[in-house]
Design an enzyme around this catalytic site. Structure first.
Site, mmCIF file in Angstrom:
data_model
loop_
_atom_site.group_PDB
_atom_site.id
_atom_site.type_symbol
_atom_site.label_atom_id
_atom_site.label_comp_id
_atom_site.label_asym_id
_atom_site.label_seq_id
_atom_site.Cartn_x
_atom_site.Cartn_y
_atom_site.Cartn_z
ATOM 1 N N ASP A 14 19.465 26.184 -16.339
ATOM 2 C CA ASP A 14 19.951 25.003 -15.500
ATOM 3 C C ASP A 14 20.840 25.136 -14.422
ATOM 4 O OD1 ASP A 14 18.722 23.366 -17.742
ATOM 5 O OD2 ASP A 14 20.428 23.900 -18.862
ATOM 6 N N LYS A 17 17.314 26.277 -10.171
ATOM 7 C CA LYS A 17 16.331 27.026 -9.565
ATOM 8 C C LYS A 17 15.171 26.256 -9.043
ATOM 9 C CE LYS A 17 15.776 28.645 -14.016
ATOM 10 N NZ LYS A 17 16.851 28.246 -14.419
ATOM 11 N N LYS A 19 15.183 23.269 -7.380
ATOM 12 C CA LYS A 19 15.728 23.220 -6.141
ATOM 13 C C LYS A 19 15.613 24.299 -4.995
ATOM 14 C CE LYS A 19 19.618 22.143 -3.133
ATOM 15 N NZ LYS A 19 20.609 21.808 -2.573
ATOM 16 N N ASN A 39 9.872 23.825 -22.126
ATOM 17 C CA ASN A 39 11.190 23.942 -22.199
ATOM 18 C C ASN A 39 12.076 23.619 -21.022
ATOM 19 O OD1 ASN A 39 10.480 26.238 -21.795
ATOM 20 N ND2 ASN A 39 11.707 27.130 -23.248
ATOM 21 N N GLY A 41 13.194 22.500 -17.141
ATOM 22 C CA GLY A 41 13.017 21.219 -16.467
ATOM 23 C C GLY A 41 13.635 21.541 -15.009
ATOM 24 N N HIS A 42 12.706 21.768 -14.247
ATOM 25 C CA HIS A 42 13.167 21.982 -12.632
ATOM 26 C C HIS A 42 13.351 20.782 -11.759
ATOM 27 C CE1 HIS A 42 12.300 26.744 -13.374
ATOM 28 N NE2 HIS A 42 12.977 26.173 -14.393
ATOM 29 N N ARG A 144 -0.894 37.926 -32.825
ATOM 30 C CA ARG A 144 -2.422 37.937 -32.288
ATOM 31 C C ARG A 144 -3.317 36.706 -32.860
ATOM 32 N NH1 ARG A 144 -1.877 43.824 -33.546
ATOM 33 N NH2 ARG A 144 -0.823 42.572 -35.230
ATOM 34 N N GLN A 223 14.375 29.037 -17.614
ATOM 35 C CA GLN A 223 15.645 29.362 -18.435
ATOM 36 C C GLN A 223 16.810 30.270 -17.612
ATOM 37 O OE1 GLN A 223 12.417 29.581 -20.421
ATOM 38 N NE2 GLN A 223 12.795 27.430 -20.092
ATOM 39 N N LYS A 330 25.695 23.951 -7.204
ATOM 40 C CA LYS A 330 26.512 23.026 -7.429
ATOM 41 C C LYS A 330 28.128 23.450 -7.209
ATOM 42 C CE LYS A 330 24.393 20.502 -10.646
ATOM 43 N NZ LYS A 330 24.348 19.747 -12.237
ATOM 44 N N VAL A 411 25.053 22.482 -2.030
ATOM 45 C CA VAL A 411 26.301 21.496 -2.185
ATOM 46 C C VAL A 411 25.922 20.167 -2.443
ATOM 47 C CG1 VAL A 411 27.779 23.018 -0.318
ATOM 48 C CG2 VAL A 411 25.901 21.177 0.521
HETATM 49 P P1 IMP Z 1 13.618 26.717 -26.879
HETATM 50 O O1 IMP Z 1 13.178 27.615 -25.888
HETATM 51 O O2 IMP Z 1 12.859 25.203 -26.688
HETATM 52 O O3 IMP Z 1 13.222 27.360 -28.237
HETATM 53 O O4 IMP Z 1 15.152 26.786 -26.956
HETATM 54 C C1 IMP Z 1 15.883 27.692 -27.370
HETATM 55 C C2 IMP Z 1 17.307 27.703 -26.701
HETATM 56 O O5 IMP Z 1 17.224 27.875 -25.198
HETATM 57 C C3 IMP Z 1 18.032 26.430 -26.860
HETATM 58 O O6 IMP Z 1 19.516 26.314 -26.971
HETATM 59 C C4 IMP Z 1 17.648 25.343 -25.628
HETATM 60 O O7 IMP Z 1 18.512 24.617 -25.338
HETATM 61 C C5 IMP Z 1 17.656 26.683 -24.487
HETATM 62 N N1 IMP Z 1 16.650 26.241 -23.432
HETATM 63 C C6 IMP Z 1 15.405 26.396 -23.499
HETATM 64 N N2 IMP Z 1 15.127 26.122 -22.281
HETATM 65 C C7 IMP Z 1 16.080 25.866 -21.448
HETATM 66 C C8 IMP Z 1 16.280 25.557 -20.215
HETATM 67 O O8 IMP Z 1 15.217 25.548 -19.314
HETATM 68 N N3 IMP Z 1 17.428 25.146 -19.778
HETATM 69 C C9 IMP Z 1 18.219 25.433 -20.350
HETATM 70 N N4 IMP Z 1 18.464 25.801 -21.674
HETATM 71 C C10 IMP Z 1 17.106 26.034 -22.410
#
Ligand code: IMP
Length: 422
Positions: A14, A17, A19, A39, A41-42, A144, A223, A330, A411
């Protein structure tokens, strides 16, 4: 031969990236994701519109640029379908701009159910997973048993799907979780049909050929370093290598092909999910950061834990990745704090150290340096020189501590609210 630049997060994800990748895309021919999956969210904002990308690289909004979903990514066809639908109103040439590695692994509906079952079974020790099926999909890859994108083109794809689903259902029988598989399957199979309309290729050849032709490539991490499966706060991590080394295996390029490594960090820290967070402010200050920074997960909507900037953690991430340039996002969120704390070392069981530690069982107390804040709203600033002195001094402190230049200061969330120093 040109080199690939990598942009990746130095904290717990978070960092902004999406942006910054969007802002840098005009300088590149190809943007590639190399790990993670939905997982992520850009978030991108421009022309008063906001978009959240989960699987598709953040270069997708620029005409004429190729976007690649690399082999290291795990792809959920249903999420992919939703993203494509969302993008269709903005982009007419999606099928020519987006290429998917035949070696990327699929997240099956039962992977999402298994993710929920594992988390429930962990009880208080839960990871705080996004429940997108990431860990079970990577588990199948490593054992595998995985299903790859190329498999969808095989005549016996349905058999491959069924045998994996049956295996997963047998595993789920050992867990206390109610679910309805058919609810997940309809959208998933529609996504499979949509995927078939895109170019599925051995993208490692495409990337290496493009380098030989002198094309410029940017690899987009997902991540953050502190969530890396090897170097993050294990087990409170994600299931892929989020670090620069992961870019080579997630794209099929040699370490010799890597050029700049851009490390992106927030001017403070946030974390979603469980696990150690030494500078966390579980108090009014943390709430102020959360409110001003709108710190709620872009994939899950969960409130993010907030705290001060952690320099030992940042230095650790720079070391692991071999960062060559820093980008800070930020900065505007810190406006309005009278004093700002920067963690410069830790006191662990009475000893001062700047070695980053993930040990939950130790008493880790951050040692802070207090600096002056600034009150101005800086989002309208167009040049670095317009920033308040106190912010420039904050930036200098970080540069001195890391020995690296901060080349971009963001900013605000909009594409335009990006200050380039060089
Ligand atoms: P998972 O990748 O969904 O298995 O989550 C594992 C850990 O990584 C958790 O604490 C999630 O909140 C964190 N996490 C996974 N993807 C993101 C991301 O894109 N941003 C922030 N935290 C993430």
């Amino acid at each position: 031969m040109t080199k690939i630049d990598i942009l990746l997060g130095l904290q717990w994800g978070d960092e902004g990236k999406g942006k910054i990748v969007d802002a840098l895309t005009p300088d590149y021919d190809i943007i590639t994701r190399f790990q993670g999956g939905p997982n992520a969210g850009h978030t991108l904002e421009f022309n008063d519109k906001k978009f959240i990308l989960h699987t598709i690289p953040s270069g997708i909004f620029h005409p004429g640029k190729i976007n690649i979903i690399g082999n290291g990514v795990v792809l959920d066809p249903e999420v992919f379908k939703k993203e494509i639908n969302m993008l269709s109103s903005e982009n007419s040439e999606l099928t020519s701009k987006l290429i998917i590695s035949s070696k990327a692994h699929l997240i099956l509906p039962t992977h999402r159910i298994l993710d929920a079952a594992y988390e429930k079974a962990k009880g208080k020790l839960k990871i705080g997973s996004t429940l997108k099926g990431i860990s079970p999909a990577y588990t199948d890859k490593a054992s595998r048993n995985g299903v790859r994108v190329a498999d969808i083109l095989k005549d016996n794809f349905r058999e491959i799907y069924n045998s994996n689903t049956e295996r997963h259902l047998a595993m789920l029988a050992g867990y206390d979780l109610e679910f309805n598989l058919s609810e997940f399957e309809e959208g998933w199979f529609e996504g499979i049909e949509l995927l078939k309309q895109f170019k599925i290729a051995n993208t490692e050849y495409l990337l290496n050929d493009s380098l030989n032709e002198g094309k410029k490539i940017l690899a987009e991490g997902a991540q953050g370093t502190l969530l890396d499966i090897d170097f993050g706060s294990y087990p409170y991590v994600t299931s892929s290598n989020t670090i620069s080394a992961g870019a080579c295996s997630g794209m099929g390029v040699s370490p010799k092909a890597i050029g700049e490594i851009f490390g992106i960090f927030k001017s403070y820290c946030t974390r979603v999910g469980s696990g150690p967070f030494p500078t966390e402010q579980d108090n009014d200050l943390g709430q102020k950061l959360r409110d001003q920074g709108v710190e709620y997960g872009s994939t899950t909507g969960r409130p993010r834990r907030c705290g001060w900037l952690d320099i030992p953690a940042l230095k650790y991430s720079c070391m692991i990745n071999g960062v060559t340039r820093l980008f800070m996002t930020k900065a505007d969120v810190l406006s309005g704090f009278e004093k700002i704390q920067i963690c410069t070392s830790y006191n662990i069981d009475g000893k001062n150290t700047d070695v980053f530690s993930f040990d939950d069982d130790k008493n880790i107390e951050p040692v802070y340096t207090e600096v002056d804040g600034w009150q101005e709203n800086i989002s309208a600033c167009k040049h670095y020189n317009e920033l308040p002195q106190a912010l420039k001094s904050y930036i200098r402190t970080i540069e001195e501590a890391t020995g690296l230049p901060i080349d971009i200061v963001s900013v605000g969330p909009d594409r335009e609210e990006t200050l380039f120093r060089t």
